[in-house]
Design an enzyme around this catalytic site. Sequence first.
Site, mmCIF file in Angstrom:
data_model
loop_
_atom_site.group_PDB
_atom_site.id
_atom_site.type_symbol
_atom_site.label_atom_id
_atom_site.label_comp_id
_atom_site.label_asym_id
_atom_site.label_seq_id
_atom_site.Cartn_x
_atom_site.Cartn_y
_atom_site.Cartn_z
ATOM 1 N N THR A 118 32.172 39.826 55.093
ATOM 2 C CA THR A 118 32.903 38.788 54.960
ATOM 3 C C THR A 118 32.749 37.525 55.797
ATOM 4 O O THR A 118 32.414 37.742 57.017
ATOM 5 C CB THR A 118 34.523 39.197 54.890
ATOM 6 N N TYR A 142 40.752 42.798 59.904
ATOM 7 C CA TYR A 142 39.983 43.039 58.832
ATOM 8 C C TYR A 142 38.341 42.467 59.313
ATOM 9 O O TYR A 142 37.767 43.202 58.962
ATOM 10 C CB TYR A 142 40.547 42.071 57.738
HETATM 11 C C1 UD1 Z 1 39.457 34.695 51.700
HETATM 12 C C2 UD1 Z 1 39.421 36.208 51.612
HETATM 13 C C3 UD1 Z 1 38.729 36.749 52.759
HETATM 14 C C4 UD1 Z 1 37.481 35.996 53.260
HETATM 15 C C5 UD1 Z 1 37.640 34.396 53.210
HETATM 16 C C6 UD1 Z 1 36.409 33.768 53.344
HETATM 17 C C7 UD1 Z 1 41.064 37.276 50.061
HETATM 18 C C8 UD1 Z 1 42.302 37.980 49.854
HETATM 19 N N1 UD1 Z 1 40.786 36.758 51.078
HETATM 20 O O1 UD1 Z 1 40.400 34.276 52.667
HETATM 21 O O2 UD1 Z 1 38.600 38.256 52.801
HETATM 22 O O3 UD1 Z 1 37.163 36.519 54.437
HETATM 23 O O4 UD1 Z 1 38.194 34.030 51.952
HETATM 24 O O5 UD1 Z 1 36.561 32.485 53.549
HETATM 25 O O6 UD1 Z 1 40.232 36.955 49.148
HETATM 26 N N2 UD1 Z 1 46.812 29.234 49.960
HETATM 27 C C9 UD1 Z 1 47.984 28.433 49.641
HETATM 28 N N3 UD1 Z 1 48.789 29.260 48.981
HETATM 29 C C10 UD1 Z 1 48.652 30.386 48.410
HETATM 30 C C11 UD1 Z 1 47.390 31.244 49.035
HETATM 31 C C12 UD1 Z 1 46.592 30.461 49.625
HETATM 32 O O7 UD1 Z 1 48.174 27.463 50.156
HETATM 33 O O8 UD1 Z 1 49.564 31.090 47.866
HETATM 34 C C13 UD1 Z 1 45.852 28.517 50.888
HETATM 35 C C14 UD1 Z 1 45.419 29.273 52.215
HETATM 36 O O9 UD1 Z 1 46.314 28.794 53.361
HETATM 37 C C15 UD1 Z 1 43.873 28.728 52.455
HETATM 38 C C16 UD1 Z 1 43.334 28.647 50.874
HETATM 39 O O10 UD1 Z 1 44.351 28.519 50.123
HETATM 40 O O11 UD1 Z 1 43.850 27.361 53.074
HETATM 41 C C17 UD1 Z 1 42.730 30.029 50.614
HETATM 42 O O12 UD1 Z 1 43.344 30.951 51.138
HETATM 43 P P1 UD1 Z 1 43.210 32.520 50.285
HETATM 44 O O13 UD1 Z 1 42.634 32.262 48.945
HETATM 45 O O14 UD1 Z 1 44.239 33.337 50.698
HETATM 46 O O15 UD1 Z 1 41.747 33.085 51.170
HETATM 47 P P2 UD1 Z 1 41.235 33.201 52.462
HETATM 48 O O16 UD1 Z 1 42.387 33.185 53.431
HETATM 49 O O17 UD1 Z 1 40.420 31.909 52.846
#
Ligand code: UD1
Length: 343
Positions: A118, A142
């Site tokens: 990852t 993780y």
């Molecule tokens: C994801 C992966 C992680 C990996 C990483 C690599 C998952 C669960 N996690 O993490 O294993 O190491 O990519 O880049 O797949 N966000 C919102 N609202 C939400 C959800 C997310 O604003 O409801 C934002 C987060 O703050 C972030 C972005 O969207 O800025 C992406 O978040 P998310 O999809 O949770 O993935 P990562 O945390 O980047």
Amino acid sequence: MNKKVLVTGGAGYIGSHVVRQLGELGYDVVVYDNCSTGSANAVLYGKLIIGDLADIDKLYQVFAKHQFSAVLHFGASLIVPESVALPLDYYANNTRNTLNLLRCCSAMGVNQFIFSSTAAVYGELQQNPVSESAPTIPINPYGRSKLMSEWLIQDYALSSSMTYVILRYFNVAGADPKGRIGQISPNATHLIKVACDVARGEKKELQIFGTDFPTPDGTGIRDYVHVEDLAAAHLDALRYIDMGGESQIFNCGYGQGYSVRQVIERVKAISGVDFPVVEMERRPGDPAIVTACANKIRQVLGWQPKYNHLDTIIFTTLAWDKQRQNSQLPVNGKLTRLYSLVS
Ligand code: UD1
């Protein structure tokens, strides 16, 4: 004779896409999965053995019964906040279980290993896009559990004839463009899945975690990679090892970032639903920008993504979820008209 491969976690989201591609290419596939988050219905090819990687006796028996030429290791826990709350579980399920698997490979002389790692191994990025040679300083259990697994694999490979490919995934999303499999976890937390759930009325609002990042629109930027392209990278990696390639680590992303607001705008446009969005504080540990320098995987493995478009990723996610909602099947429902548009 067809090449026989073991796929741990092959009933899960990413593993099941790889199993399907392996099956279509004629590989003889054995899936080993405890089905804690995956589903037997998602295993479209090969034989499924329900078992836990912690059960090393059972694992040995599986290795002894089948003569694997390669292992593809997906089985792991992957939710960052959960890893902070339950670090020992993460080191057990991710790191210790990788050790179990390597012990079996060692005992049975399996010398090809493909590992799901990852971008979380990099921690706070000093450079964007990040290349494989950047420092690895993970900031949560993780990421550390995965980095420790990488070290186990590398150290064992140095002491043996095993060749490995480690793929560091960026933000994986999307579903099989033909609608056979996709993400089924009801607890998925990642942005595209949550936004699609909100668009379908499954959740009442989308929360933006942080609007004060040093990015053009203040929200986090990520490199979203379609699961189908990610799966294809594993087959490229197997071919590469078969042709005598050396052990390597590759980033697996497109090298193109989208902000949270851009993702929301596209989910709204594609779904036709103007769903509620609420601006929240930053989520602890979220970096501003995470994008991959993906030159190496293209050059060395010849990886050629086919679905590298944000709309396609969102479209296949929406279509898969809509199909499951309509059919009320756990997976494998009837194809909807949406799929004919993307396939
Ligand atoms: C994801 C992966 C992680 C990996 C990483 C690599 C998952 C669960 N996690 O993490 O294993 O190491 O990519 O880049 O797949 N966000 C919102 N609202 C939400 C959800 C997310 O604003 O409801 C934002 C987060 O703050 C972030 C972005 O969207 O800025 C992406 O978040 P998310 O999809 O949770 O993935 P990562 O945390 O980047």
